[in-house]
Motif scaffolding. Structure first.
Motif, mmCIF file in Angstrom:
data_model
loop_
_atom_site.group_PDB
_atom_site.id
_atom_site.type_symbol
_atom_site.label_atom_id
_atom_site.label_comp_id
_atom_site.label_asym_id
_atom_site.label_seq_id
_atom_site.Cartn_x
_atom_site.Cartn_y
_atom_site.Cartn_z
ATOM 1 N N ASP A 159 -0.840 -20.490 -17.382
ATOM 2 C CA ASP A 159 -0.610 -19.073 -17.109
ATOM 3 C C ASP A 159 -1.123 -18.768 -15.698
ATOM 4 N N HIS A 160 -0.203 -18.455 -14.787
ATOM 5 C CA HIS A 160 -0.576 -18.225 -13.401
ATOM 6 C C HIS A 160 -0.855 -16.753 -13.086
ATOM 7 N N SER A 161 -0.796 -15.884 -14.094
ATOM 8 C CA SER A 161 -0.957 -14.453 -13.832
ATOM 9 C C SER A 161 -2.372 -14.130 -13.352
ATOM 10 N N TYR A 162 -3.357 -14.839 -13.859
ATOM 11 C CA TYR A 162 -4.727 -14.583 -13.416
ATOM 12 C C TYR A 162 -4.902 -15.005 -11.960
ATOM 13 N N ARG A 163 -4.336 -16.129 -11.614
ATOM 14 C CA ARG A 163 -4.405 -16.594 -10.229
ATOM 15 C C ARG A 163 -3.736 -15.583 -9.300
ATOM 16 N N THR A 164 -2.575 -15.073 -9.721
ATOM 17 C CA THR A 164 -1.863 -14.085 -8.911
ATOM 18 C C THR A 164 -2.698 -12.827 -8.723
ATOM 19 N N ALA A 165 -3.414 -12.417 -9.777
ATOM 20 C CA ALA A 165 -4.262 -11.229 -9.669
ATOM 21 C C ALA A 165 -5.341 -11.424 -8.614
ATOM 22 N N HIS A 166 -5.964 -12.576 -8.583
ATOM 23 C CA HIS A 166 -7.005 -12.846 -7.588
ATOM 24 C C HIS A 166 -6.424 -12.868 -6.175
ATOM 25 N N ARG A 167 -5.246 -13.451 -6.033
ATOM 26 C CA ARG A 167 -4.648 -13.595 -4.704
ATOM 27 C C ARG A 167 -4.053 -12.297 -4.181
ATOM 28 N N SER A 168 -4.025 -11.262 -5.017
ATOM 29 C CA SER A 168 -3.483 -9.982 -4.558
ATOM 30 C C SER A 168 -4.467 -9.228 -3.664
ATOM 31 N N PHE A 169 -5.702 -9.692 -3.613
ATOM 32 C CA PHE A 169 -6.704 -9.044 -2.765
ATOM 33 C C PHE A 169 -6.717 -9.691 -1.382
ATOM 34 N N GLU A 170 -7.106 -8.907 -0.392
ATOM 35 C CA GLU A 170 -7.178 -9.394 0.979
ATOM 36 C C GLU A 170 -8.176 -10.538 1.067
#
Length: 252
Positions: A159-170
């Motif tokens: 599940d890559h959704s958690y990784r995507t959430a982290h990478r959404s920050f500057e």
């Protein structure tokens, strides 16, 4: 930007799909407390092995234990045997209460939980929106303590959704470093503790009628380790600031 790692964070989710309730619970501590906290928890696990026949490596899963499905004991105490039958629900619920009491006494450990209500049967993207708010809350707290954090999440890495959430920050502003570390709960004592926290938060917020005995578990056993003293409602907090406080939270 400070470079000292000040938090190891272990997180798991809970909730009720049919009602749309999503919950995250976590535990965190300073890295230099890791060995001491784990040592104390392993002592608890050894006690469970002696007294309840639950192997140290057996996974502790709150939902299974509370509902009598967590049949992980090799010798259930006689007080749970009646007319030739094992009362697994009574056994499991007493084990969970014991574990929550122990979590509440773990020095150096902090617990927390957040929740949000969505439309019934939310999809993964909707659930992840709550996780992103949670990460932003950690980011703000880490700014305040001038530290960095590393997050461990229950999962197998697909599940890559958690990784995507982290990478959404500057990137240059991030205080939660790296992607979340995905770790199977069967292999992590701390993720199992986070599961117990998340489930207790779910029971406190959802208050399911058939589980009325558990409504006060969070307040009774975990609030002392939670700076907010109760699960935090993140509805309406697109940027979870410190002033967004749950209607049922108490002042620390």
């Amino acid at each position: 930007m400070p470079g000292q790692l000040t938090r190891l964070i272990y997180v798991d989710d809970s909730g009720h799909q049919a009602s749309g309730l999503c919950v995250y619970g976590w535990v965190h501590f300073h890295p230099d407390r890791w060995a001491l906290v784990l040592r104390r928890w392993l002592d608890v696990r050894k006690m469970l092995q002696r007294e309840y026949g639950i192997d140290v490596d057996s996974e502790l899963h709150a939902t299974d234990l509370v509902n009598g499905r967590g049949r992980i004991s090799k010798h259930v105490p006689e007080r749970y045997r009646h007319d030739g039958s094992i009362f697994w629900k009574d056994f499991g619920r007493d084990v969970v209460r014991l574990l929550l009491t122990e979590i509440g006494s773990l020095e150096g450990l902090t617990v927390g939980s957040v929740f949000e209500r969505f439309a019934p049967d939310p999809d993964q993207a909707t659930k992840t929106s709550l996780y992103r708010k949670l990460v932003q809350q950690w980011e703000r707290e880490l700014v305040g303590e001038e530290g960095l954090g590393l997050v461990f999440v229950d999962g197998n890495g697909t599940d890559h959704s958690y990784r995507t959430a982290h990478r959404s920050f500057e990137l240059l502003d991030r205080r939660v470093v790296e992607d979340p570390v995905m770790i199977d709960s069967t292999q992590s004592q701390f993720v199992q503790i986070a599961d117990l926290v998340a489930w207790s938060a779910y029971a406190a917020v959802e208050r399911p009628s058939r589980l009325d005995f558990s409504w006060g578990w969070y307040e009774r056993h975990l609030a002392a380790r939670d700076p907010r003293r109760a699960p935090l409602d993140l509805a309406g907090c697109p940027r979870p600031p410190r002033e967004c406080v749950s209607s049922n939270s108490k002042t620390p």
